[in-house]
Structures are given as C-alpha cells and as structure tokens.
Scaffold this motif. Structure first.
Motif, PDB file in Angstrom:
ATOM      1  N   GLU A   1      43.113  41.824  48.515  1.00  0.00           N
ATOM      2  CA  GLU A   1      42.555  43.045  47.930  1.00  0.00           C
ATOM      3  C   GLU A   1      43.390  44.269  48.293  1.00  0.00           C
ATOM      4  N   ARG A   2      43.877  44.301  49.527  1.00  0.00           N
ATOM      5  CA  ARG A   2      44.638  45.463  49.994  1.00  0.00           C
ATOM      6  C   ARG A   2      45.976  45.624  49.258  1.00  0.00           C
ATOM      7  N   LEU A   3      46.457  44.553  48.608  1.00  0.00           N
ATOM      8  CA  LEU A   3      47.714  44.659  47.865  1.00  0.00           C
ATOM      9  C   LEU A   3      47.569  45.544  46.636  1.00  0.00           C
ATOM     10  N   ALA A   4      46.367  45.587  46.063  1.00  0.00           N
ATOM     11  CA  ALA A   4      46.090  46.412  44.871  1.00  0.00           C
ATOM     12  C   ALA A   4      47.088  46.129  43.747  1.00  0.00           C
ATOM     13  N   VAL A   5      47.195  44.864  43.377  1.00  0.00           N
ATOM     14  CA  VAL A   5      48.164  44.484  42.352  1.00  0.00           C
ATOM     15  C   VAL A   5      47.680  44.907  40.966  1.00  0.00           C
ATOM     16  N   ALA A   6      48.637  45.049  40.041  1.00  0.00           N
ATOM     17  CA  ALA A   6      48.306  45.427  38.671  1.00  0.00           C
ATOM     18  C   ALA A   6      47.719  44.251  37.895  1.00  0.00           C
ATOM     19  N   GLU A   7      48.195  43.035  38.192  1.00  0.00           N
ATOM     20  CA  GLU A   7      47.748  41.862  37.440  1.00  0.00           C
ATOM     21  C   GLU A   7      47.846  40.625  38.305  1.00  0.00           C
ATOM     22  N   VAL A   8      46.905  39.716  38.098  1.00  0.00           N
ATOM     23  CA  VAL A   8      46.886  38.436  38.793  1.00  0.00           C
ATOM     24  C   VAL A   8      47.232  37.332  37.791  1.00  0.00           C
ATOM     25  N   LEU A   9      48.183  36.480  38.163  1.00  0.00           N
ATOM     26  CA  LEU A   9      48.568  35.325  37.358  1.00  0.00           C
ATOM     27  C   LEU A   9      48.140  34.068  38.126  1.00  0.00           C
ATOM     28  N   PRO A  10      46.930  33.550  37.858  1.00  0.00           N
ATOM     29  CA  PRO A  10      46.410  32.422  38.621  1.00  0.00           C
ATOM     30  C   PRO A  10      46.952  31.089  38.104  1.00  0.00           C
ATOM     31  N   ALA A  11      46.662  30.024  38.823  1.00  0.00           N
ATOM     32  CA  ALA A  11      47.125  28.692  38.426  1.00  0.00           C
ATOM     33  C   ALA A  11      46.150  27.988  37.494  1.00  0.00           C
ATOM     34  N   HIS A  12      44.993  28.576  37.246  1.00  0.00           N
ATOM     35  CA  HIS A  12      44.017  28.009  36.316  1.00  0.00           C
ATOM     36  C   HIS A  12      43.352  29.155  35.557  1.00  0.00           C
ATOM     37  N   GLN A  13      42.834  28.830  34.402  1.00  0.00           N
ATOM     38  CA  GLN A  13      42.129  29.772  33.536  1.00  0.00           C
ATOM     39  C   GLN A  13      43.083  30.773  32.877  1.00  0.00           C
ATOM     40  N   TYR A  14      43.101  32.049  33.295  1.00  0.00           N
ATOM     41  CA  TYR A  14      43.856  33.060  32.550  1.00  0.00           C
ATOM     42  C   TYR A  14      44.169  34.251  33.462  1.00  0.00           C
ATOM     43  N   PRO A  15      45.182  35.051  33.096  1.00  0.00           N
ATOM     44  CA  PRO A  15      45.510  36.237  33.895  1.00  0.00           C
ATOM     45  C   PRO A  15      44.394  37.282  33.811  1.00  0.00           C
ATOM     46  N   PHE A  16      44.296  38.120  34.827  1.00  0.00           N
ATOM     47  CA  PHE A  16      43.311  39.204  34.829  1.00  0.00           C
ATOM     48  C   PHE A  16      43.851  40.366  35.646  1.00  0.00           C
ATOM     49  N   THR A  17      43.194  41.512  35.521  1.00  0.00           N
ATOM     50  CA  THR A  17      43.754  42.738  36.091  1.00  0.00           C
ATOM     51  C   THR A  17      42.999  43.299  37.292  1.00  0.00           C
ATOM     52  N   ASP A  18      41.685  43.254  37.303  1.00  0.00           N
ATOM     53  CA  ASP A  18      40.938  43.949  38.359  1.00  0.00           C
ATOM     54  C   ASP A  18      40.736  43.023  39.559  1.00  0.00           C
ATOM     55  N   SER A  19      41.783  42.881  40.361  1.00  0.00           N
ATOM     56  CA  SER A  19      41.714  41.963  41.501  1.00  0.00           C
ATOM     57  C   SER A  19      40.683  42.416  42.526  1.00  0.00           C
ATOM     58  N   ALA A  20      40.545  43.713  42.730  1.00  0.00           N
ATOM     59  CA  ALA A  20      39.597  44.213  43.732  1.00  0.00           C
ATOM     60  C   ALA A  20      38.166  43.835  43.366  1.00  0.00           C
ATOM     61  N   ALA A  21      37.819  43.965  42.083  1.00  0.00           N
ATOM     62  CA  ALA A  21      36.470  43.612  41.647  1.00  0.00           C
ATOM     63  C   ALA A  21      36.223  42.119  41.828  1.00  0.00           C
ATOM     64  N   ARG A  22      37.226  41.302  41.520  1.00  0.00           N
ATOM     65  CA  ARG A  22      37.047  39.853  41.666  1.00  0.00           C
ATOM     66  C   ARG A  22      36.906  39.476  43.134  1.00  0.00           C
ATOM     67  N   VAL A  23      37.685  40.108  43.997  1.00  0.00           N
ATOM     68  CA  VAL A  23      37.544  39.844  45.436  1.00  0.00           C
ATOM     69  C   VAL A  23      36.134  40.189  45.895  1.00  0.00           C
ATOM     70  N   GLN A  24      35.614  41.312  45.473  1.00  0.00           N
ATOM     71  CA  GLN A  24      34.268  41.712  45.886  1.00  0.00           C
ATOM     72  C   GLN A  24      33.214  40.737  45.366  1.00  0.00           C
ATOM     73  N   GLU A  25      33.399  40.237  44.154  1.00  0.00           N
ATOM     74  CA  GLU A  25      32.476  39.226  43.622  1.00  0.00           C
ATOM     75  C   GLU A  25      32.467  37.977  44.494  1.00  0.00           C
ATOM     76  N   LEU A  26      33.641  37.531  44.902  1.00  0.00           N
ATOM     77  CA  LEU A  26      33.739  36.313  45.709  1.00  0.00           C
ATOM     78  C   LEU A  26      33.178  36.533  47.111  1.00  0.00           C
ATOM     79  N   LEU A  27      33.450  37.687  47.691  1.00  0.00           N
ATOM     80  CA  LEU A  27      32.882  37.987  49.011  1.00  0.00           C
ATOM     81  C   LEU A  27      31.355  38.010  48.937  1.00  0.00           C
ATOM     82  N   ALA A  28      30.813  38.624  47.882  1.00  0.00           N
ATOM     83  CA  ALA A  28      29.358  38.678  47.717  1.00  0.00           C
ATOM     84  C   ALA A  28      28.785  37.282  47.479  1.00  0.00           C
TER      85      ALA A  28
END
Length: 347
Positions: free
Chosen positions: A244-271
């Motif tokens: 989360e601290r990297l604050a990247v512009a885009e995430v290119l994962p190994a499954h599914q599809y690319p996405f942009t809001d990494s901070a929001a996704r991290v918070q979802e997973l932590l919750a």
C-alpha cells in the motif's frame, strides 16, 4: 488463439491456461529490456499451456529462443511450471526469492511416501475424521502413491534480493518481498512513469499477492523437515501494508485483470481478514479442532461440495488463522486435548 494484451511501455500479458482449474489462466507478463524479452512467471507445465505461451509470443514476433530471462513471483506450478522448458529452449536465466527456491529444492528431493505420511499425520492432529483419512491410509498400504507435485520444477540460477533492482538492462524493476501466499513471494515494482500518465508510482506486477477480486489462499508453510512455527497470515497482512505504501498507479496481477486503486484493495483485504479472525474467535467460544473450524468457516461453496484435496487446503488455511489468533493472544491450545483443540481467550 492466445489472448495477448498490450499494456504500454514495453509490457504485455499472455493468458496461459491452467488445466482443470476455476482460475482459468495465469497472466504471464512480458517485459521488453535492452538485452531481450523477460518473462514474469511462465504458467503451468502442460502441453496446451506451453503451446499457448509459445503462440502468444509468436504473435508479438518473439520466438521462445529469444527469451533473455524469467522472473518468478513465487514457486506455485501455475507460475513456475514452464520455467524449465523456457530455459531449455532459450538459455534464459531464472530468478526467484531464496525462500521459495528452498521449497523447490526440498520438493525435488521429496519421497512421495514421506510426504503422504506427513500429510496424514498433520490431518490426524488437526482432527480430520476417519473417513477423510481412509484414502490416505489405503494409498500408503497399497503403495499407490502419487508423485509429489513440483518434483520436476526447475531450480533457479539467480536469487531475487528484496529491495534491490533486478539486473534488467534499460528497466527499473525492484523486488518487494511479500511473504504470505508463499514464504518467498515477491511483487515487482516497475519504477517508471505510467505509459498512460496515470497518477502514482509506476506499476506493480503483483503475482498472487494482490488480486482485484480474490483473496489469495494463506495456509501454513508446509515443510516436513522443519519445526519452525510460522505466521503466514501475519506475514501476509504486513506485506499488504508494505505494498500500500508504494502507491502505485496500476497493478498487473497474475490472475483476473489489471486495476488501479491498490490502496482501496489493500484496505478491503485487511478488513476481510480482520472480520474473518473476529468470526473465528466467536466460533472458538467452544473448543474446536482445526478441522472443526474449517468445516464452520465460510468458503465459496458448502463444505460437502468442496473437493477432497481442497478440503486439505482449507484446513491449512484454518490453521494459519489459528496461528494468528494464538500469536495475538486471542486463542490458545487446550492442554491435553487429542486431537488438539483451540479455544478463544480474553474479551
């Protein structure tokens, strides 16, 4: 036809199929460098997967012999499976974090019977019922033991050093150690301006660590030869915050599809994991074995519809959550229980 997607800035992804798996495919990424193309992961060791990888590269005018190097996010077969074939065809080097290289080396020397004994003992201690253990006992007694998965996985020839740039001419790709899904999982931070001008600090090849909709499996780091008490879920949660601290512009994962809001996704997973741990703590108002807990946990289908092998994975995930609760002081083992049960402690 292989599905190849251009992401700009000398980056492409290829959908390489995973046989008989609901995930469907691995997104193998291709990164152009001044010394030649480099693959990030390779896909499952299967003829169709190999043909798909080779065909996808061909659509970009790249022959498999042209591959300069292979960077592996983690040792799982849908990521590392074809690495050996790529190296044999091209002479490419293979890089991996030493913790996962250790797993590959251990697995290559594993005797199937030893692994079967280990899994049987683990499930017995976890409280698995006799009917679940019966096929394991039958396989041991009959000698019909399956080959250990990963027995032929390629040994890497380069170490990935966390925090350092990989030796890729003309590119800035930094390794970020993100243990949890495996002990040596790495994300790869491409420290270059986003080709579309998106705000943020470059792009992240996230492997299985950060996916747009799926929470990756976090189980115990299984090792029959070691007695170290690990905390994979704690490792994973810490790693999420690091990403989360990297604050990247885009995430290119190994499954599914690319996405942009990494901070929001991290918070979802932590919750998600905070809620799950709280729910398990409520379940542990009464003493439960790891098997009992797995049966009561919420999965993507009812327990009686989960395949046999997947139940073993689910129990490992329950044990990883128990490890976290024990480390936090929220649960403890019931002394003298056999099989071992756990109960919540504190408020």
């Amino acid at each position: 036809m292989t599905q190849v997607t251009e992401h700009g800035g000398g980056v492409w992804s290829l959908k390489v199929p995973i046989p008989d798996n609901p995930l469907g495919h691995t997104l193998v990424h291709l990164l152009d460098t001044d010394r030649g193309p480099v693959l990030i992961d390779t896909g499952w060791d299967d003829p169709e997967s190999w043909d798909t990888l080779v065909g996808g590269l061909a659509t970009l005018g790249i022959a498999i012999k042209d591959i300069h190097g292979v960077v592996i996010t983690h040792h799982h077969p849908d990521h590392h499976g074809l690495s050996g074939q790529v190296r044999a065809a091209s002479g490419a080097w293979i890089a991996m974090h030493p913790a996962d290289t250790h797993v590959v080396r251990r697995t290559r020397t594993q005797v199937p019977g030893q692994w079967l004994d280990y899994i049987t003992a683990k499930l017995t201690t976890a409280g698995a019922p006799a009917e679940h253990l019966a096929p394991l006992h039958a396989a041991r007694e009959s000698g019909r033991m399956r080959t250990v998965p990963g027995l032929n996985s390629a040994l890497p020839d380069r170490d990935i050093t966390p925090g350092e740039l990989l030796d890729l001419a003309g590119r800035r790709l930094r390794a970020i150690w993100t243990p949890g899904h495996t002990p040596g999982h790495v994300c790869l931070h491409l420290e270059e301006e986003h080709p579309s001008g998106l705000a943020g600090n470059g792009r992240l090849f996230s492997g299985d660590h950060l996916l747009p909709e799926i929470s990756p499996h976090i189980g115990l780091y299984e090792d029959p030869a070691e007695e170290a008490v690990t905390d994979p879920l704690g490792d994973y949660l810490d790693s999420l915050e690091r990403i989360e601290r990297l604050a990247v512009a885009e995430v290119l994962p190994a499954h599914q599809y690319p996405f942009t809001d990494s901070a929001a996704r991290v918070q979802e997973l932590l919750a998600h994991h905070e809620e799950r741990l709280a729910g398990l703590r409520r379940l542990l108002a009464q003493p439960l074995t790891p098997w009992d807990l797995a049966v009561r946990m919420e999965w993507n289908r009812p327990w009686d519809q989960i395949p046999y092998g997947s139940k073993n994975i689910a129990v490992s995930e329950a044990e990883a959550h128990l490890r976290r609760l024990v480390k936090l002081g929220h649960a403890e083992a019931v002394e003298g229980s056999d099989p071992l049960t756990y109960v919540a402690v504190g408020a």
